[in-house]
Motif scaffolding. Sequence first.
Motif, mmCIF file in Angstrom:
data_model
loop_
_atom_site.group_PDB
_atom_site.id
_atom_site.type_symbol
_atom_site.label_atom_id
_atom_site.label_comp_id
_atom_site.label_asym_id
_atom_site.label_seq_id
_atom_site.Cartn_x
_atom_site.Cartn_y
_atom_site.Cartn_z
ATOM 1 N N LEU A 7 0.840 -1.190 0.000
ATOM 2 C CA LEU A 7 0.000 0.000 0.000
ATOM 3 C C LEU A 7 0.878 1.244 0.000
ATOM 4 C CD1 LEU A 7 -2.765 -0.914 2.615
ATOM 5 C CD2 LEU A 7 -2.883 -1.101 0.138
ATOM 6 N N SER A 8 0.388 2.306 -0.602
ATOM 7 C CA SER A 8 1.118 3.568 -0.582
ATOM 8 C C SER A 8 1.010 4.198 0.802
ATOM 9 C CB SER A 8 0.559 4.519 -1.633
ATOM 10 O OG SER A 8 -0.761 4.915 -1.298
ATOM 11 N N THR A 9 1.892 5.148 1.086
ATOM 12 C CA THR A 9 1.859 5.847 2.372
ATOM 13 C C THR A 9 0.539 6.564 2.567
ATOM 14 O OG1 THR A 9 4.254 6.152 2.297
ATOM 15 C CG2 THR A 9 3.016 7.576 3.786
ATOM 16 N N ASN A 10 0.005 7.151 1.510
ATOM 17 C CA ASN A 10 -1.277 7.855 1.608
ATOM 18 C C ASN A 10 -2.414 6.905 1.966
ATOM 19 O OD1 ASN A 10 -0.143 10.319 0.981
ATOM 20 N ND2 ASN A 10 -0.612 10.190 -1.215
ATOM 21 N N GLU A 11 -2.392 5.693 1.367
ATOM 22 C CA GLU A 11 -3.436 4.713 1.678
ATOM 23 C C GLU A 11 -3.357 4.283 3.135
ATOM 24 O OE1 GLU A 11 -4.634 1.970 -2.035
ATOM 25 O OE2 GLU A 11 -2.472 1.990 -1.655
ATOM 26 N N LYS A 12 -2.140 4.060 3.629
ATOM 27 C CA LYS A 12 -1.963 3.663 5.025
ATOM 28 C C LYS A 12 -2.479 4.746 5.971
ATOM 29 C CE LYS A 12 2.114 0.837 3.968
ATOM 30 N NZ LYS A 12 3.581 0.676 4.171
ATOM 31 N N GLU A 13 -2.110 5.988 5.678
ATOM 32 C CA GLU A 13 -2.535 7.090 6.537
ATOM 33 C C GLU A 13 -4.048 7.274 6.493
ATOM 34 O OE1 GLU A 13 -0.335 10.458 5.231
ATOM 35 O OE2 GLU A 13 1.550 9.830 6.197
ATOM 36 N N LEU A 14 -4.642 7.060 5.328
ATOM 37 C CA LEU A 14 -6.097 7.172 5.196
ATOM 38 C C LEU A 14 -6.804 6.121 6.049
ATOM 39 C CD1 LEU A 14 -8.600 8.389 3.802
ATOM 40 C CD2 LEU A 14 -8.268 6.740 1.951
ATOM 41 N N GLU A 201 -1.165 0.496 15.220
ATOM 42 C CA GLU A 201 -0.358 1.429 15.987
ATOM 43 C C GLU A 201 0.106 0.785 17.288
ATOM 44 O OE1 GLU A 201 -2.437 5.264 16.089
ATOM 45 O OE2 GLU A 201 -1.306 5.790 14.288
ATOM 46 N N ASN A 202 -0.292 1.295 18.439
ATOM 47 C CA ASN A 202 0.183 0.720 19.707
ATOM 48 C C ASN A 202 -0.806 -0.272 20.313
ATOM 49 O OD1 ASN A 202 -1.813 2.449 20.439
ATOM 50 N ND2 ASN A 202 -0.607 3.657 21.881
ATOM 51 N N GLY A 203 -1.819 -0.658 19.555
ATOM 52 C CA GLY A 203 -2.795 -1.628 20.043
ATOM 53 C C GLY A 203 -4.100 -1.019 20.496
ATOM 54 N N ASP A 204 -4.158 0.339 20.556
ATOM 55 C CA ASP A 204 -5.393 0.999 20.968
ATOM 56 C C ASP A 204 -6.447 0.938 19.867
ATOM 57 O OD1 ASP A 204 -4.302 1.647 23.409
ATOM 58 O OD2 ASP A 204 -3.537 3.589 22.733
ATOM 59 N N LEU A 205 -6.007 0.850 18.618
ATOM 60 C CA LEU A 205 -6.927 0.735 17.485
ATOM 61 C C LEU A 205 -7.044 -0.725 17.078
ATOM 62 C CD1 LEU A 205 -5.796 3.696 15.192
ATOM 63 C CD2 LEU A 205 -7.828 3.615 16.629
ATOM 64 N N TRP A 206 -8.262 -1.200 16.910
ATOM 65 C CA TRP A 206 -8.455 -2.580 16.468
ATOM 66 C C TRP A 206 -9.765 -2.696 15.698
ATOM 67 C CZ3 TRP A 206 -12.910 -4.703 18.308
ATOM 68 C CH2 TRP A 206 -13.431 -4.177 19.508
ATOM 69 N N VAL A 207 -9.853 -3.732 14.875
ATOM 70 C CA VAL A 207 -11.070 -4.008 14.105
ATOM 71 C C VAL A 207 -11.322 -5.505 14.128
ATOM 72 C CG1 VAL A 207 -10.723 -2.045 12.561
ATOM 73 C CG2 VAL A 207 -9.847 -4.293 11.908
ATOM 74 N N VAL A 208 -12.570 -5.873 13.876
ATOM 75 C CA VAL A 208 -12.931 -7.279 13.716
ATOM 76 C C VAL A 208 -13.091 -7.558 12.224
ATOM 77 C CG1 VAL A 208 -15.426 -6.888 13.866
ATOM 78 C CG2 VAL A 208 -14.491 -9.090 14.561
ATOM 79 N N ASP A 209 -12.826 -8.791 11.799
ATOM 80 C CA ASP A 209 -12.941 -9.188 10.394
ATOM 81 C C ASP A 209 -12.166 -8.233 9.484
ATOM 82 O OD1 ASP A 209 -13.717 -10.336 7.971
ATOM 83 O OD2 ASP A 209 -15.630 -9.259 7.930
ATOM 84 N N PRO A 210 -10.822 -8.206 9.602
ATOM 85 C CA PRO A 210 -10.034 -7.263 8.802
ATOM 86 C C PRO A 210 -10.070 -7.591 7.306
ATOM 87 C CG PRO A 210 -8.595 -8.822 9.919
ATOM 88 C CD PRO A 210 -9.975 -9.049 10.459
ATOM 89 N N SER A 211 -10.109 -6.539 6.501
ATOM 90 C CA SER A 211 -9.997 -6.701 5.057
ATOM 91 C C SER A 211 -8.531 -6.886 4.689
ATOM 92 C CB SER A 211 -10.565 -5.474 4.338
ATOM 93 O OG SER A 211 -9.770 -4.331 4.625
ATOM 94 N N LEU A 212 -8.264 -7.149 3.423
ATOM 95 C CA LEU A 212 -6.891 -7.389 2.978
ATOM 96 C C LEU A 212 -6.015 -6.160 3.199
ATOM 97 C CD1 LEU A 212 -4.867 -9.280 1.643
ATOM 98 C CD2 LEU A 212 -5.658 -8.462 -0.587
ATOM 99 N N LYS A 213 -6.531 -4.981 2.891
ATOM 100 C CA LYS A 213 -5.738 -3.765 3.079
ATOM 101 C C LYS A 213 -5.463 -3.505 4.556
ATOM 102 C CE LYS A 213 -6.901 -1.330 -1.202
ATOM 103 N NZ LYS A 213 -7.448 -0.093 -1.814
ATOM 104 N N GLU A 214 -6.435 -3.809 5.404
ATOM 105 C CA GLU A 214 -6.227 -3.639 6.849
ATOM 106 C C GLU A 214 -5.185 -4.628 7.362
ATOM 107 O OE1 GLU A 214 -10.680 -1.944 7.994
ATOM 108 O OE2 GLU A 214 -10.263 -4.100 8.068
ATOM 109 N N GLU A 215 -5.201 -5.847 6.811
ATOM 110 C CA GLU A 215 -4.202 -6.836 7.211
ATOM 111 C C GLU A 215 -2.787 -6.399 6.835
ATOM 112 O OE1 GLU A 215 -6.671 -11.068 7.129
ATOM 113 O OE2 GLU A 215 -5.392 -10.522 5.446
ATOM 114 N N GLN A 216 -2.666 -5.678 5.748
ATOM 115 C CA GLN A 216 -1.346 -5.291 5.267
ATOM 116 C C GLN A 216 -0.672 -4.252 6.158
ATOM 117 O OE1 GLN A 216 -2.848 -4.760 1.021
ATOM 118 N NE2 GLN A 216 -0.771 -5.445 0.617
ATOM 119 N N ILE A 217 -1.456 -3.518 6.946
ATOM 120 C CA ILE A 217 -0.844 -2.491 7.801
ATOM 121 C C ILE A 217 -1.025 -2.785 9.290
ATOM 122 C CG2 ILE A 217 -1.170 -0.723 6.025
ATOM 123 C CD1 ILE A 217 -3.462 0.378 7.764
ATOM 124 N N ARG A 218 -1.598 -3.946 9.631
ATOM 125 C CA ARG A 218 -1.803 -4.264 11.039
ATOM 126 C C ARG A 218 -0.461 -4.478 11.740
ATOM 127 N NH1 ARG A 218 -2.269 -9.099 8.339
ATOM 128 N NH2 ARG A 218 -1.476 -10.989 9.352
#
Length: 289
Positions: A7-14, A201-218
Motif C-alpha cells: 500500500l502507498s503511504t497515503n493509503e496507510k494514513e487514510l 499502531e500501539n494496540g489501541d486501534l483494532w477491528v474485527v474481520d479485517p480486510s486485505l488492506k487492513e491486514e497489510q498495515i496491522r
Amino acid sequence: MVKELELSTNEKELIISGLKEGIRLDGRGIDDFRSLKITLGPEYGRSEVKLGDTKVLAKVSCEVARPYPDRPNEGMLTLNTELSPMAFAGLEPGRPSEEEVLVSRILEKAIKINRAVDVEGLCIVANELAWSIHVDVHFLDNDGNIIDAACIAAISALSHFRRPDVTVIGEDVTIHPVDQRNPVPLSIHHTPICVTFAFFENGDLWVVDPSLKEEQIRRGDMIIAINNHKEICVLSKAGGLPLEMLTIIQCSKLAASKVDWVREKIQDAIANAAEVEKRKTLREIIIDD
C-alpha cells in the motif's frame, strides 16, 4: 509467504485516520463483520462461503479405513487446506506459505484437537474398520480474513455432510448406497467459530474481520474460536503487539456475539439446503409416478 502489493503511504494514513474516527474504508464500524453468504450443496458436505469478497470452498468426503492402532475405537478426521494462485497472486508453488500453515493449525486446534466431531461414532468395527473423514478447504478469492471464512466453511460442510449407513451383523459389514438407504449425519459435539481481530499502531486501534488492506498495515492480530457452549476453544496471538487484559476480555465478549450471528447464518443455510433436497425428492417421486 504470499507477497501482496504494498500500500502507498497515503493509503496507510487514510486507513489509520479513518479508524481513529471509527470509520473503515468499506463503511463498516470497527466491530462489524462484512456480509456473509453460505451456500450448501448440491451434494452433501459441500459448502461455499463468501465473506465480503473473500471466498472459500470446503468439501467433505469419507472412506472406510483401518483405525489407528493406539485408537482402535475411533475414526479419523483430516483437514487439508489449499491456497490457490488465483486467490494469492504472489504464492510460490510447491511449498506451503506461512498463511496456509497458520490456517491449518488454527483449524486443527478448533475442530480436531477440540474434538468438535464425535470420532468414536465413526468406528464401525473396533480395531478393524472405521470412517475416515476428509475436509478439503480451497481458497478461491482473498480479500482478507481467510481464517474465519475457512472455519465457517469447514464447520458448515461438516454439519451438512452425510455418510452412508452401515449394518454390522456378526462379522458381516454392509455399507448401504445412499440411493438405497438414507445417509447418516455426523455426530457433532460443538461448533467452534473463529473471529479474527487486527490491531494497529500501539494496540489501541483494532477491528474485527479485517480486510486485505487492513491486514497489510496491522501491527498484530488475535484469533478467538468460541463454540455454541460459549467456551473459548482457541485463543491464538502469535507475536505482534502486547495487549492489555482488558482488551482481550473486550474482544472475547464481542467474539461471542459475532459467533451467535454466524451460527444463525449456518443454521439458515442448512435449513435452506434441507428444503431444496426435500423439493428434489418430491419432484423425483412425481416423475417416477
